[in-house]
Design a protein around this motif. Structure first.
Motif, PDB file in Angstrom:
ATOM      1  N   ASP A  31      52.950  21.960  98.096  1.00 53.15           N
ATOM      2  CA  ASP A  31      51.934  21.306  98.914  1.00 53.15           C
ATOM      3  C   ASP A  31      51.240  20.240  98.077  1.00 53.15           C
ATOM      4  O   ASP A  31      51.124  20.380  96.864  1.00 53.15           O
ATOM      5  N   VAL A  33      48.187  19.702  97.816  1.00 44.43           N
ATOM      6  CA  VAL A  33      46.964  20.218  97.218  1.00 44.43           C
ATOM      7  C   VAL A  33      47.183  21.510  96.428  1.00 44.43           C
ATOM      8  O   VAL A  33      46.225  22.091  95.931  1.00 44.43           O
ATOM      9  N   ALA A  34      48.440  21.957  96.304  1.00 44.38           N
ATOM     10  CA  ALA A  34      48.721  23.140  95.489  1.00 44.38           C
ATOM     11  C   ALA A  34      48.332  22.846  94.046  1.00 44.38           C
ATOM     12  O   ALA A  34      48.561  21.753  93.542  1.00 44.38           O
ATOM     13  N   LEU A  35      47.710  23.823  93.401  1.00 41.70           N
ATOM     14  CA  LEU A  35      47.266  23.639  92.024  1.00 41.70           C
ATOM     15  C   LEU A  35      48.359  24.076  91.050  1.00 41.70           C
ATOM     16  O   LEU A  35      48.962  25.133  91.219  1.00 41.70           O
ATOM     17  N   CYS A  72      48.601  19.653  82.830  1.00 38.42           N
ATOM     18  CA  CYS A  72      48.276  20.844  83.617  1.00 38.42           C
ATOM     19  C   CYS A  72      47.725  21.993  82.780  1.00 38.42           C
ATOM     20  O   CYS A  72      47.751  23.146  83.211  1.00 38.42           O
ATOM     21  N   SER A  77      46.131  19.327  91.087  1.00 34.40           N
ATOM     22  CA  SER A  77      46.937  19.381  92.298  1.00 34.40           C
ATOM     23  C   SER A  77      48.205  18.562  92.093  1.00 34.40           C
ATOM     24  O   SER A  77      48.284  17.720  91.198  1.00 34.40           O
ATOM     25  N   VAL A  78      49.187  18.810  92.929  1.00 36.90           N
ATOM     26  CA  VAL A  78      50.459  18.085  92.850  1.00 36.90           C
ATOM     27  C   VAL A  78      50.226  16.586  92.977  1.00 36.90           C
ATOM     28  O   VAL A  78      50.783  15.789  92.229  1.00 36.90           O
ATOM     29  N   GLU A  80      47.527  14.925  92.242  1.00 39.61           N
ATOM     30  CA  GLU A  80      46.860  14.418  91.036  1.00 39.61           C
ATOM     31  C   GLU A  80      47.862  14.221  89.900  1.00 39.61           C
ATOM     32  O   GLU A  80      47.768  13.247  89.150  1.00 39.61           O
ATOM     33  N   ARG A 109      48.426  28.381  95.414  1.00 37.11           N
ATOM     34  CA  ARG A 109      48.254  27.803  96.749  1.00 37.11           C
ATOM     35  C   ARG A 109      46.767  27.594  97.022  1.00 37.11           C
ATOM     36  O   ARG A 109      45.942  28.385  96.583  1.00 37.11           O
ATOM     37  N   PRO A 110      46.433  26.557  97.756  1.00 35.50           N
ATOM     38  CA  PRO A 110      45.019  26.340  98.089  1.00 35.50           C
ATOM     39  C   PRO A 110      44.510  27.448  98.988  1.00 35.50           C
ATOM     40  O   PRO A 110      45.264  28.054  99.750  1.00 35.50           O
TER      41      PRO A 110
END
Length: 132
Positions: A31, A33-35, A72, A77-78, A80, A109-110
């Motif tokens: 995603d 917004v996945a971190l 990281c 986030s992906v 970023e 996951r967010p």
């Protein structure tokens, strides 16, 4: 014959060259917004003989993989990561997939968006406050 580079921009590396021609990562969806967080590698596997008796089961990261691991150390986030590396999102997803396969990153996951109460519940709360 046209030039393959611009003197001001420097040499051009096509995105598919960074991913070995791969255009997506099959095992998971990343995603936007996945971190992504760097994870310490597990104990190294003992080398096993490969074809022709060669011992080469070790994965060699590319410079872009190393840059992602450096970025990281704190969660990003992906999107970023893609922005920091100035690489297309599809390329970053493939590179993240490589790192995930090697257990060098963790994907978080967010948090799901909270469900808002219905309009009826909000109206009852407002009516209750007015009654006070």
């Amino acid at each position: 014959m046209p030039d393959w580079f611009d003197d001001e921009a420097g040499p051009v590396v096509r995105p598919y060259a960074l991913t070995g021609g791969r255009t997506h990562y099959d095992a998971a969806e990343f995603d936007l917004v996945a971190l992504i967080v760097t994870q310490e590698p597990a104990e190294e596997e003992p080398e096993r003989p490969g074809p022709l008796g060669m011992r080469s089961n070790r994965w060699a990261p590319e410079p872009e993989h190393e840059m992602i691991l450096g970025l990281c150390r704190s969660p990003l986030s992906v999107v970023e990561v893609a922005s920091e590396l100035e690489l297309p999102l599809g390329v970053v997803r493939v590179l993240l997939g490589d790192l995930l396969d090697q257990s060098l990153i963790v994907v978080r996951r967010p948090a799901p968006v909270a469900q808002f109460p219905s309009e009826r519940v909000l109206k009852e709360v407002i009516d209750g406050i007015r009654a006070l």
